[in-house]
Motif scaffolding. Structure first.
Motif, PDB file in Angstrom:
ATOM      1  N   THR A 177       0.838  -1.209   0.000  1.00  0.00           N
ATOM      2  CA  THR A 177       0.000   0.000   0.000  1.00  0.00           C
ATOM      3  C   THR A 177       0.867   1.251   0.000  1.00  0.00           C
ATOM      4  O   THR A 177       0.633   2.188  -0.774  1.00  0.00           O
ATOM      5  CB  THR A 177      -0.924   0.004   1.245  1.00  0.00           C
ATOM      6  OG1 THR A 177      -1.682  -1.195   1.238  1.00  0.00           O
ATOM      7  CG2 THR A 177      -1.846   1.203   1.225  1.00  0.00           C
ATOM      8  N   GLU A 178       1.890   1.267   0.867  1.00  0.00           N
ATOM      9  CA  GLU A 178       2.790   2.422   0.957  1.00  0.00           C
ATOM     10  C   GLU A 178       3.487   2.675  -0.377  1.00  0.00           C
ATOM     11  O   GLU A 178       3.522   3.793  -0.882  1.00  0.00           O
ATOM     12  CB  GLU A 178       3.825   2.163   2.059  1.00  0.00           C
ATOM     13  CG  GLU A 178       4.863   3.248   2.215  1.00  0.00           C
ATOM     14  CD  GLU A 178       5.974   2.856   3.188  1.00  0.00           C
ATOM     15  OE1 GLU A 178       7.068   3.419   3.057  1.00  0.00           O
ATOM     16  OE2 GLU A 178       5.746   1.992   4.066  1.00  0.00           O
ATOM     17  N   ASN A 181       1.249   4.111  -3.095  1.00  0.00           N
ATOM     18  CA  ASN A 181       1.104   5.572  -3.042  1.00  0.00           C
ATOM     19  C   ASN A 181       2.286   6.259  -3.709  1.00  0.00           C
ATOM     20  O   ASN A 181       2.120   7.243  -4.442  1.00  0.00           O
ATOM     21  CB  ASN A 181       0.955   6.047  -1.592  1.00  0.00           C
ATOM     22  CG  ASN A 181      -0.331   5.569  -0.951  1.00  0.00           C
ATOM     23  OD1 ASN A 181      -1.318   5.289  -1.644  1.00  0.00           O
ATOM     24  ND2 ASN A 181      -0.323   5.442   0.365  1.00  0.00           N
TER      25      ASN A 181
END
Length: 192
Positions: A177-178, A181
């Motif tokens: 997820t990080e 981004n």
């Protein structure tokens, strides 16, 4: 194998050095002019050796130098085998470290293997992420950002390949997820 290469190199270097010093001493014993020519004029040493071949120490210096060169060449012949043994497979001196890995399709830069020799997807993903983060600091053109985005994408794919039994599996899922981004940010900048 590495010790053998080093031994041949040092032996060759020592023999060549001894032969050269003996040759210089013999040239200066003949005359100061021959000594200076031997030291500073290209191929004057060969002329000196041919001219004074009848002297025992001139011949000895020549044979020592040739023997040293032969030992260095012999050591160099063993070094491709050393490279193959060290890196597993054929040694390619032109390899730049960024070619594609046939098993994963990813670039080899920053990839890691575990102690058991298995591919370490998590560590490789982190290495790629660090590379992308460093490139982000200097990225200014759309092409720069496209490269950063590509590296983030590769890193995410590595994280998604971390097996469930891996101790870093939970961290890898969080980082997907990080890094996603970061990928979106780089892709957005590559379109501007």
């Amino acid at each position: 194998m590495a010790i053998l290469v080093i031994v041949f190199f040092l032996l060759g270097l020592g023999l060549s050095l001894a032969g050269g010093i003996i040759g210089i001493v013999q040239a200066f014993q003949s005359s100061a002019i021959w000594g200076l020519l031997y030291l500073f004029v290209p191929f004057a040493s060969l002329v000196f050796i041919v001219k004074f071949w009848s002297r025992k120490w001139v011949r000895n210096s020549f044979f020592l130098s040739i023997g040293g060169a032969f030992a260095i060449v012999l050591g160099a012949l063993f070094s491709p085998g050393l490279m193959e043994q060290t890196y597993g497979g054929a040694y390619d001196p032109d390899w730049d470290g960024r070619s594609l890995d046939s098993s994963t399709g990813f670039e080899d830069s920053g990839y890691e293997a575990t102690a058991a020799g298995e591919f370490d997807y998590f560590q490789s993903a982190v290495n790629l992420a660090m590379e992308a983060a460093e490139l982000t600091q200097t990225a200014s053109t759309p092409d720069d950002w496209a490269l950063v985005a590509d590296i983030w994408q590769q890193s995410i794919m590595m994280l998604e390949s971390v097996p469930e039994g891996d101790p870093n599996y939970a961290i890898a899922q969080a980082k997907v997820t990080e890094y996603g981004n970061n990928l979106a940010y780089a892709q957005n900048n590559s379109l501007q």
